[in-house]
Enzyme design. Structure first.
Site, mmCIF file in Angstrom:
data_model
loop_
_atom_site.group_PDB
_atom_site.id
_atom_site.type_symbol
_atom_site.label_atom_id
_atom_site.label_comp_id
_atom_site.label_asym_id
_atom_site.label_seq_id
_atom_site.Cartn_x
_atom_site.Cartn_y
_atom_site.Cartn_z
ATOM 1 N N HIS A 156 119.431 4.731 77.363
ATOM 2 C CA HIS A 156 118.526 5.401 76.413
ATOM 3 C C HIS A 156 117.067 5.405 76.892
ATOM 4 C CE1 HIS A 156 121.748 5.847 73.610
ATOM 5 N NE2 HIS A 156 121.897 4.552 73.405
ATOM 6 N N ASP A 176 129.739 5.522 77.182
ATOM 7 C CA ASP A 176 129.226 4.805 76.014
ATOM 8 C C ASP A 176 129.380 5.697 74.774
ATOM 9 O OD1 ASP A 176 127.085 2.322 75.522
ATOM 10 O OD2 ASP A 176 126.783 3.997 74.129
ATOM 11 N N HIS A 184 127.336 6.258 72.533
ATOM 12 C CA HIS A 184 126.080 6.969 72.269
ATOM 13 C C HIS A 184 125.732 7.879 73.453
ATOM 14 C CE1 HIS A 184 125.834 3.079 70.034
ATOM 15 N NE2 HIS A 184 125.523 3.919 69.057
ATOM 16 N N ASP A 213 131.222 0.462 73.364
ATOM 17 C CA ASP A 213 131.039 0.503 71.915
ATOM 18 C C ASP A 213 131.820 1.640 71.249
ATOM 19 O OD1 ASP A 213 129.347 2.160 73.293
ATOM 20 O OD2 ASP A 213 127.500 1.478 72.333
HETATM 21 ZN ZN ZN Z 1 126.005 2.605 72.995
#
Ligand code: ZN
Length: 308
Positions: A126, A163, A165, A244
């Protein structure tokens, strides 16, 4: 030739508070599972070095790097955003995390390791060129990829990000870099609320709705990633290995299990063998339920190092 396991105790000293899910115990959860499954016996262990400013500056602006260093608190916490905090050891840990990706790249490129797995935190995907966020400070995989391009002279490097996200930071840094193909798969409608419209033509983004499981995940990878990767013929692959998306992990709402992480790793390994002399560097990203994280990472590493 063994696989490399890269980590550092500095990664345990970065701490964002008792209730924060991105906690130091994550490193031990992964390491313990690699130990009890015997997988560490097939790996050479390395201490992650500190990334240099020169290495970081290939992915981040100098002013961002310096501003982060200046914000290190003497004690307590410095809030970068509501979820991303620095303690006195954060900057050092972030340098180790990025340094791990650089060392992994060097070991694999010089033939000292077949593949590398970096058990590090803070995670990186990120972190944008000039902004921290989402528990991330430096973009570890992007720093490693730019090192592969600029120091080892590679012309085609792929980034695989599974991931839960979207890797908005990696996309920010690597979009429209013609030497990079980024393939990501993520849940839509959750942080960082990006990715459904790719920022560049070198992005293959797959957004999955909530509650989707392994069947849909695998079909999407087969349909979108694999043809693009076959066509791109990467000389090396980096993985943003976030776990995740596991069904036990409530940071997202996907229903993946260990076998799905093993399967996607197998696809990447086979592709790397066909086009990239097997060269892969995998860096830990998310994964917040300790048991599921450890089991998923072990399933990933087992296939990555060819112990399956
Ligand atoms: Zn994540």
């Amino acid at each position: 030739m063994l696989a490399a396991y890269i980590s550092h105790d500095d990664c345990l000293r970065h701490d964002m508070g008792n209730q924060h899910p991105e906690c130091p115990e994550r490193i031990g959860a992964v390491r313990d599972q690699l130990l009890v499954t015997g997988l560490l016996n097939f790996m050479d262990s390395y201490e992650a070095p500190l990334a240099s400013v020169e290495q970081l500056a290939r992915a981040h602006t100098l002013s961002y790097i310096h501003s982060l260093e200046e914000r290190v608190p003497r004690e307590g916490y410095e809030h970068i955003d509501p979820d991303t905090l620095m303690n006195p050891f954060t900057y050092q840990a972030a340098l180790r995390s990025a340094g791990a990706a650089v060392l992994g790249c060097d070991l694999v490129m010089t033939g000292k390791a077949a593949v590398a797995f970096c058990n590090v935190r803070p995670p990186g995907h990120h972190a944008e060129r000039a902004a921290a966020g989402g528990f991330c400070f430096f973009n570890n995989v992007a720093v490693g990829i730019m090192h592969a391009l600029e120091v080892h002279g590679l012309q085609r490097v792929a980034l695989i990000d599974f991931d839960v996200h979207h890797g908005n930071g990696s996309e920010d840094i690597l979009c429209n870099e013609p030497r990079v193909l980024m393939c990501s798969i993520f849940e839509t409608g959750i942080y960082p609320f990006s990715g459904t419209v790719p920022k560049g033509s070198n992005m293959v983004n797959i957004g999955l709705p909530s509650r989707v499981g392994g069947k849909e995940f695998r079909a999407a990878v087969e349909h979108s990633w694999l043809p693009a990767l076959e066509q791109f013929k990467p000389e090396m692959l980096f993985i943003s290995a976030g776990f995740d998306g596991h069904r036990e992990d409530d940071m997202g709402n996907l229903a993946l299990v260990e076998a799905d992480f093993a399967w996607v790793t197998q696809q990447i390994v086979q592709l790397a063998k066909r086009h990239a002399k097997g060269r892969i560097v995998s860096c830990l990203e998310g994964g917040y339920v300790m048991s599921a994280l450890g089991r998923s990472a072990a399933a990933h590493v087992r296939v990555l190092i060819g112990a399956d």
